[in-house]
Design a protein around this motif. Structure first.
Motif, PDB file in Angstrom:
ATOM      1  N   GLN A 173       0.900  -1.016   0.020  1.00 12.68           N
ATOM      2  CA  GLN A 173      -0.071   0.200   0.130  1.00 12.68           C
ATOM      3  C   GLN A 173       0.639   1.120  -0.151  1.00 12.68           C
ATOM      4  OE1 GLN A 173      -3.141   0.045  -0.484  1.00 12.68           O
ATOM      5  NE2 GLN A 173      -2.997   1.798  -0.600  1.00 12.68           N
ATOM      6  N   GLN A 174       1.980   0.857   0.438  1.00 13.30           N
ATOM      7  CA  GLN A 174       2.667   2.077   0.889  1.00 13.30           C
ATOM      8  C   GLN A 174       3.862   2.136  -0.353  1.00 13.30           C
ATOM      9  OE1 GLN A 174       3.949   4.763   3.337  1.00 13.30           O
ATOM     10  NE2 GLN A 174       4.282   5.503   1.507  1.00 13.30           N
ATOM     11  N   LEU A 175       4.090   1.550  -1.079  1.00  9.60           N
ATOM     12  CA  LEU A 175       4.793   1.558  -2.739  1.00  9.60           C
ATOM     13  C   LEU A 175       3.370   2.088  -2.940  1.00  9.60           C
ATOM     14  CD1 LEU A 175       6.698  -2.156  -2.852  1.00  9.60           C
ATOM     15  CD2 LEU A 175       7.457   0.426  -3.005  1.00  9.60           C
ATOM     16  N   CYS A 176       2.736   1.771  -3.858  1.00  6.47           N
ATOM     17  CA  CYS A 176       1.385   2.454  -4.423  1.00  6.47           C
ATOM     18  C   CYS A 176       1.067   3.965  -3.932  1.00  6.47           C
ATOM     19  CB  CYS A 176      -0.395   1.012  -4.465  1.00  6.47           C
ATOM     20  SG  CYS A 176      -1.172   1.625  -5.131  1.00  6.47           S
ATOM     21  N   ASP A 177       1.152   3.843  -2.954  1.00  5.02           N
ATOM     22  CA  ASP A 177      -0.191   5.353  -2.738  1.00  5.02           C
ATOM     23  C   ASP A 177       2.044   6.679  -3.107  1.00  5.02           C
ATOM     24  OD1 ASP A 177      -2.405   4.745  -1.056  1.00  5.02           O
ATOM     25  OD2 ASP A 177      -1.394   4.787   0.364  1.00  5.02           O
ATOM     26  N   THR A 178       2.720   5.983  -3.032  1.00 10.83           N
ATOM     27  CA  THR A 178       3.027   6.660  -3.038  1.00 10.83           C
ATOM     28  C   THR A 178       4.309   7.120  -4.551  1.00 10.83           C
ATOM     29  OG1 THR A 178       5.588   6.181  -1.036  1.00 10.83           O
ATOM     30  CG2 THR A 178       6.675   6.698  -2.865  1.00 10.83           C
ATOM     31  N   GLU A 179       4.357   6.038  -5.331  1.00 10.05           N
ATOM     32  CA  GLU A 179       4.210   6.251  -7.229  1.00 10.05           C
ATOM     33  C   GLU A 179       2.891   6.769  -7.389  1.00 10.05           C
ATOM     34  OE1 GLU A 179       4.634   3.441 -11.135  1.00 10.05           O
ATOM     35  OE2 GLU A 179       5.370   2.432  -8.927  1.00 10.05           O
ATOM     36  N   ALA A 180       1.892   6.920  -6.309  1.00  9.99           N
ATOM     37  CA  ALA A 180       0.198   6.964  -7.242  1.00  9.99           C
ATOM     38  C   ALA A 180       0.985   9.317  -6.800  1.00  9.99           C
ATOM     39  CB  ALA A 180      -0.789   7.158  -6.667  1.00  9.99           C
ATOM     40  N   ASN A 181       1.297   9.376  -5.508  1.00  9.10           N
ATOM     41  CA  ASN A 181       2.126  11.352  -5.357  1.00  9.10           C
ATOM     42  C   ASN A 181       2.992  11.324  -6.277  1.00  9.10           C
ATOM     43  OD1 ASN A 181       0.120  10.521  -3.356  1.00  9.10           O
ATOM     44  ND2 ASN A 181       1.445  10.280  -1.544  1.00  9.10           N
ATOM     45  N   ALA A 182       3.639  10.631  -6.459  1.00  6.48           N
ATOM     46  CA  ALA A 182       5.117  11.389  -7.600  1.00  6.48           C
ATOM     47  C   ALA A 182       4.317  11.086  -9.055  1.00  6.48           C
ATOM     48  CB  ALA A 182       5.816   9.488  -7.502  1.00  6.48           C
TER      49      ALA A 182
END
Length: 556
Positions: A113-122
């Motif tokens: 979930q953290q990986l997905c959120d980070t890439e989405a924010n980027a």
């Protein structure tokens, strides 16, 4: 009993008690002879192993080990998958498959979930930066100052406005947000959909990798899963003169390399199905995403604090137990038990060592004892590392009864002559090559265990396989050992094994996802096991010759 075990119309443990009722009433065995089958050396080995597993879980030592391994492996998607698989498999070698799966899946979901959120924010930042670059900077600055003044005026008006005005402003704000989303370019929207699909597949693959690794890891040690102990008990029951051919060390020597091979092939298959072979995407997802997801694991590890006295004691006893198991009778040199105790008879077994070391949990305190407390009053005695209340709560007593029921059934089959009759009817199989018999039986057991518990499957099949091996003059372990490991290859259905059910309960899997992935893995596992039994298995157990101790089955 076979029908009751397969349908589970009554609890499995209650079905296991039927020999106590039926064998004496049918005149097959006396009651005392039946009841003694329920507490044999194999039961004590399994009981001692479970006590160690309960102590490890009680002090969260398994969680500390898991997080430490993940910190070493890193958070690249493919490396993360093999990291979770190897950690889960290692834990399943010593604690229950269910407990290791239930612990690892929440950690995996949090990291993903953290990986997905980070890439989405980027991507959002990149889109916003690209959109701002198209506008005039001077106009943007003046527009920004104008917006600030406008917001100040609106804030003054908001204090005097009624609820209807507030609702209108909220609707205008939502429309503005929606319009900004709709203004995205088709390329940006396509990237978002691809990202969501990628992480959805990664989440499915990660969930399946954890539950599959738990089942695979349990095959590596003699106490890792119940079917392994059942095989040792059945071999000792049906062939009492086998000379202790199955020990912790001999089982580990055969099954651990096989477990590593199955784990690697399973990782490759899951990688192909859910991630593909995009090396750039699989082995890297951006430095920002890596650091933030890595921080999630690091924060979880920090929550555990420093290793306490109790954790250190449990870890020491665990390591000492494993060393004593390996060195009791290693095979290539005389072990400590042979030198000290077993010169005439096998007095000390793996079960003796397991009970000895697990009993220390009830003697060693969980804190360093003190004479006086901080306020000067006499200090209270610290609690031991393990209390019987915890054991009573967490011990799967039904499994011990199920083990005993299997031993009683095997002994009854021998005494009644059923084993001899089965062996005579299977003599025509002698014309089939042994390797083909092994593969066919492994496939049969692997399919059967999908709709029945692995414990019931091995309990039903092993006495029949022993009779068949004796009748066609092949080494009993040549068919019994691979079929026992095949009973743990329950990969296709959520109801096949508790780890599968836990992974399925997270909601990101469909039955078809598990079925199509597990179907191939069943064949991969069967092929791997048969490669192992025909290579180093033959060398370890001398499987090319029919042993003298298997020539005629005896009753102890």
């Amino acid at each position: 009993m076979a029908l009751y075990w397969c349908t589970e119309c009554i609890p499995l443990a209650v079905t296991a008690l039927l020999p106590v009722i039926l064998f004496p009433m049918m005149g097959i065995m006396e009651s005392g002879e039946v009841c003694i089958q329920y507490l044999k050396d194999s039961n004590m080995l399994f009981f001692g192993g479970l006590l160690v597993a309960i102590a490890v879980e009680n002090w969260n030592l398994h969680r500390r080990i898991a997080l430490q391994v993940l910190l070493i492996v890193g958070v690249k998607p493919s490396l993360l998958m093999i990291g979770f698989m190897s950690t889960t498999a290692f834990l399943s070698m010593w604690i229950s498959n269910t407990a290791s799966t239930a612990m690892m899946l929440p950690i995996a979901n949090a990291v993903l979930q953290q990986l997905c959120d980070t890439e989405a924010n980027a991507e959002e930042r990149e889109y916003a930066h690209g959109r701002d670059g198209l506008e005039n900077p001077e106009f943007e600055m003046s527009e920004e100052s104008y917006d600030k003044e406008l917001r100040l005026k609106e804030n003054k008006i908001h204090f005097d406005s009624d609820d209807d005005d507030t609702k209108d402003k909220m609707e205008i704000k939502e429309n503005n947000v929606n319009s900004s989303v709709s203004e995205r370019s088709p390329e940006a929207e396509e990237r978002r959909l691809k990202r969501e699909l990628w992480y959805k597949n990664l989440s499915k693959g990660m969930s399946l990798s954890v539950c599959y690794a738990a089942s695979i890891g349990g095959t590596a040690t003699l106490t890792g899963t119940t079917p392994n102990v059942i095989l040792k008990g059945q071999i000792d029951e049906l062939f009492p003169g086998n000379g202790g051919i199955i020990t912790f060390a001999s089982w580990f020597g055969f099954s651990f390399p096989n477990m590593l091979l199955m784990l690697a092939l399973s990782w490759l298959w899951l990688q192909f199905v859910f991630l593909g072979f995009n090396l750039k995407k699989s082995f890297g997802c951006g430095e920002a995403g890596d650091s933030e997801a890595y921080q999630v694991i690091k924060d979880e590890y920090k929550k555990l604090g420093r290793m306490c006295f109790a954790e250190g004691c449990v870890l020491f006893i665990f390591i000492l137990l494993v060393i004593l198991w390996f060195t009791r009778e290693p095979g290539f040199i005389p072990g400590w038990a042979t030198v000290l105790f077993n010169k005439d008879k096998p007095f000390v077994t793996d079960g003796t060592v397991a009970i000895l070391m697990s009993s220390l949990f009830f003697c060693i305190p969980s804190n360093l004892p003190r004479c006086w407390s901080n306020d000067g009053a006499p200090a209270e005695a610290p609690s031991p590392l393990l209390t019987w209340d915890i054991v009573h709560q967490k011990m799967p007593w039904n499994i011990l009864l199920l083990l005993g029921g299997g031993f009683a059934l095997a002994h009854g089959s021998e005494v009644s002559g059923l084993s001899q009759w089965l062996g005579d009817t299977l003599i025509p199989l002698q014309s089939i090559p042994p390797f083909a018999i092994s593969i066919l039986l492994c496939l049969l057991v692997a399919m059967f265990t999908e709709c029945s518990s692995n414990t019931a499957t091995t309990t039903l099949f092993l006495p029949i396989l022993a009779s068949m091996a004796t009748a066609i003059k092949i080494h009993p372990l040549y068919v019994m050992l691979p079929c026992t490991i095949s009973a743990s290859l329950a990969f296709m259905l959520p109801v096949a094994t508790p780890p599968n059910a836990i992974a399925f309960s997270y909601g990101n899997l469909r039955v078809i996802d598990m079925a199509k992935t597990g179907f191939i893995l069943n064949f991969v596992g069967v092929i791997t096991i048969n490669i192992a039994i025909n290579t180093w298995g033959v060398a370890m157990f001398d499987l090319n010759t029919f042993p003298s101790w298997a020539n005629v089955t005896k009753s102890p």
